[in-house]
Scaffold this active site. Structure first.
Site, PDB file in Angstrom:
ATOM      1  N   ASP A  40       0.843  -1.189   0.000  1.00 34.02           N
ATOM      2  CA  ASP A  40       0.000   0.000   0.000  1.00 34.02           C
ATOM      3  C   ASP A  40       0.880   1.240   0.000  1.00 34.02           C
ATOM      4  OD1 ASP A  40      -2.474   1.232  -0.085  1.00 34.02           O
ATOM      5  OD2 ASP A  40      -2.650   1.380   2.083  1.00 34.02           O
ATOM      6  N   HIS A  93      -3.899  14.094   0.706  1.00 34.43           N
ATOM      7  CA  HIS A  93      -4.067  13.248   1.896  1.00 34.43           C
ATOM      8  C   HIS A  93      -2.854  13.363   2.814  1.00 34.43           C
ATOM      9  CE1 HIS A  93      -5.107   9.825   4.396  1.00 34.43           C
ATOM     10  NE2 HIS A  93      -3.979   9.234   4.073  1.00 34.43           N
ATOM     11  N   GLU A 117     -10.138   3.949   3.964  1.00 34.41           N
ATOM     12  CA  GLU A 117      -9.266   4.640   3.020  1.00 34.41           C
ATOM     13  C   GLU A 117      -9.731   4.257   1.617  1.00 34.41           C
ATOM     14  OE1 GLU A 117      -5.180   5.386   5.517  1.00 34.41           O
ATOM     15  OE2 GLU A 117      -5.135   3.881   3.925  1.00 34.41           O
ATOM     16  N   GLU A 171      -9.284   3.869  -2.066  1.00 37.11           N
ATOM     17  CA  GLU A 171      -8.066   3.715  -2.850  1.00 37.11           C
ATOM     18  C   GLU A 171      -8.346   3.032  -4.185  1.00 37.11           C
ATOM     19  OE1 GLU A 171      -4.792   2.013  -0.734  1.00 37.11           O
ATOM     20  OE2 GLU A 171      -5.429   2.814   1.203  1.00 37.11           O
ATOM     21  N   ASP A 204      -8.920   0.247   2.302  1.00 34.64           N
ATOM     22  CA  ASP A 204      -7.934  -0.213   3.284  1.00 34.64           C
ATOM     23  C   ASP A 204      -8.385   0.258   4.665  1.00 34.64           C
ATOM     24  OD1 ASP A 204      -5.566  -1.572   3.955  1.00 34.64           O
ATOM     25  OD2 ASP A 204      -4.478   0.309   4.100  1.00 34.64           O
ATOM     26  N   ARG A 255      -7.486   3.935  13.545  1.00 38.83           N
ATOM     27  CA  ARG A 255      -6.583   5.072  13.738  1.00 38.83           C
ATOM     28  C   ARG A 255      -5.992   5.145  15.138  1.00 38.83           C
ATOM     29  NH1 ARG A 255      -5.273   6.153   8.585  1.00 38.83           N
ATOM     30  NH2 ARG A 255      -7.092   6.729   7.343  1.00 38.83           N
ATOM     31  N   GLN A 307      -3.292   2.499  15.206  1.00 37.46           N
ATOM     32  CA  GLN A 307      -2.219   2.949  14.322  1.00 37.46           C
ATOM     33  C   GLN A 307      -1.390   4.060  14.962  1.00 37.46           C
ATOM     34  OE1 GLN A 307      -3.708   4.658  10.691  1.00 37.46           O
ATOM     35  NE2 GLN A 307      -1.688   5.009   9.814  1.00 37.46           N
ATOM     36  N   LYS A 336      -3.766  -1.752  10.500  1.00 30.79           N
ATOM     37  CA  LYS A 336      -4.110  -1.903   9.087  1.00 30.79           C
ATOM     38  C   LYS A 336      -4.368  -3.347   8.683  1.00 30.79           C
ATOM     39  CE  LYS A 336      -3.163   2.337   7.377  1.00 30.79           C
ATOM     40  NZ  LYS A 336      -4.010   3.112   6.460  1.00 30.79           N
ATOM     41  N   THR A 359      -8.542  -5.609   4.358  1.00 37.22           N
ATOM     42  CA  THR A 359      -8.487  -4.728   3.196  1.00 37.22           C
ATOM     43  C   THR A 359      -9.476  -5.282   2.189  1.00 37.22           C
ATOM     44  OG1 THR A 359      -6.146  -4.193   3.547  1.00 37.22           O
ATOM     45  CG2 THR A 359      -7.049  -3.808   1.339  1.00 37.22           C
ATOM     46  N   THR A 393      -4.751   6.399   0.280  1.00 34.62           N
ATOM     47  CA  THR A 393      -5.972   7.191   0.284  1.00 34.62           C
ATOM     48  C   THR A 393      -5.967   8.242  -0.817  1.00 34.62           C
ATOM     49  OG1 THR A 393      -6.132   6.909   2.671  1.00 34.62           O
ATOM     50  CG2 THR A 393      -7.465   8.649   1.713  1.00 34.62           C
ATOM     51  N   GLU A 429      -9.863  12.562   7.863  1.00 29.36           N
ATOM     52  CA  GLU A 429      -9.762  13.869   7.201  1.00 29.36           C
ATOM     53  C   GLU A 429     -11.113  14.580   7.177  1.00 29.36           C
ATOM     54  OE1 GLU A 429      -7.157  13.808   3.432  1.00 29.36           O
ATOM     55  OE2 GLU A 429      -7.772  11.727   3.726  1.00 29.36           O
TER      56      GLU A 429
END
Length: 391
Positions: free
Chosen positions: A106, A113, A178, A180, A212, A216, A219, A232, A236, A323, A337
């Site tokens: 990834d 982003h 995310e 993607e 994905d 948070r 992470q 993560k 996915t 992202t 975001e």
């Protein structure tokens, strides 16, 4: 014999024809292509055992000449009457992962982003780290937890830090998405031999939408100094449909200006940007429309960098863009975001959210310019959040 009718507004006309792996009720999985709202059984239609498999990997390994020949033949057949037994309504079949994923990487290729996260996480520093404009930043993900669209996502547990500074273990409270674009490798490469930036189309078969999922809070506590791990690796999601690069010829666009100029191994002679527009729906309400054309690093540059040290790729390998976000608040491809770190709740119908609640469902769709003067669709990637298991 029956001719497949494709409406004028269909996103899946003969100029598209994405590949997937499907099974009619009570039957085994095999390879098909989508034409309108119908799946064509390729093993039965073409009489080729390469397609009588539960993944695309053998076809991918056959290489670009084989891909082109199959596409040309299928486009010819799309304009003819076909045996009824090779036709299956798309809503009547089960779908599975289109490829057996050997490796998953990834990237972090959106400048918008990366800038937004830099401002959130490092408000007193430059938002972009010094290396960001020099190379496509990425991490090696977990191939074993790539799941097909529609697979439920169980809320992950992990270690996180509390507001008081203590550490605790429990279900993620800041579960995110995310949005993607994924790139499916067709032809493999040789260990020790990098793939040139202009050899992208000789090695990548097509594209598919990716979500994905990201925890948070997990992470944020774990990612320094080694980067994403448990925040993560739990899931996915990958679309069930892979759109061939050949179907995206009208979507090729130049990249945004890259400053400083990339090193020679990342300089391409062709345009490898893609004009693809995504839409993120949260519980059925569209909350964001990320534009892929804004991506700073191209998929060709990602592949060149991925293999620059001699690492090889194999048929079915997957790498994703990271992202996709644009410069406007309504173009942000993650909820961290959109909610600006949880400080600005998002309207989701009559409710508000910052991060995902149990029972929430996210669906990501995308369109691109097509050769017939109408857009083509990249299918969708969906997932619903299930509660963390009791332990």
């Amino acid at each position: 014999m029956l001719r497949v009718e494709v409406g004028p507004d269909s996103l899946f006309g003969p100029e598209n024809m994405p590949y997937g792996v499907f099974a009619p009720p009570g039957e085994l999985f095999r390879v098909g292509v989508r034409l309108g709202d119908t799946v064509l059984d390729l093993a039965a239609l073409l009489g080729d055992s390469m397609f009588a498999r539960p993944d695309l990997n053998a076809f991918l390994a056959a290489g670009p000449a084989r891909w082109r020949a199959a596409r040309e033949r299928l486009r010819e057949l799309a304009d003819t009457a076909l045996p009824v037994e090779v036709l299956h309504p798309v809503h009547s079949v089960r779908m599975t992962l289109p490829v057996t994923v050997g490796d998953y990487v990834d990237f972090y290729a959106s400048i918008d982003h990366a800038t937004n996260l830099g401002r959130l996480f490092r408000p007193d520093s430059e938002p972009l780290l010094p290396n960001w404009r020099h190379l496509p930043v990425g991490y090696h993900g977990r191939a074993g937890t790539v799941v097909v669209s529609g697979t439920p996502v169980v809320r992950p547990r992990g270690q996180r830090r509390t507001a008081a500074g203590a550490t605790e273990f429990g279900p993620s409270q800041r579960l995110d998405i995310e949005a993607e674009l994924g790139f499916v490798v067709g032809s493999g490469s040789t260990l020790g031999v990098p793939v040139g930036v202009d050899d992208f189309a000789e090695h990548v078969f097509g594209v598919a939408l990716v979500n994905d999922w990201s925890a948070r809070d997990i992470q944020a506590w774990e990612y320094q100094p080694l980067g994403p791990f448990l925040g993560k690796s739990f899931a996915t999601s990958l679309s069930a449909w892979v759109t061939p690069l050949a179907a995206l010829a009208q979507a090729r666009v130049p990249l945004p200006s890259q400053e400083p100029e990339p090193l020679p191994y990342l300089r391409a002679t062709a345009d490898h940007g893609l004009d693809i527009d995504l839409a993120v729906a949260w519980n059925g309400h569209v909350v964001s429309r990320p534009p892929y054309a804004r991506m700073y690093w191209s998929p060709a540059q990602m592949l060149a960098h991925l293999t620059a040290n001699g690492a090889c790729v194999r048929p079915g390998d997957l790498y994703a863009s990271g992202t996709i976000s644009g410069p406007e608040p309504t173009q942000r491809g993650s909820f961290i975001e959109l909610s600006w770190g949880g400080r600005e709740p998002i309207a989701v119908g009559a409710e508000t959210r910052t991060f995902l609640a149990d029972g929430d469902e996210v669906t990501i769709t995308a369109t691109a310019p097509g050769a017939a003067g109408r857009p083509i669709g990249l299918g969708d990637v969906r997932g619903r959040i299930l509660p963390a298991p009791q332990i």
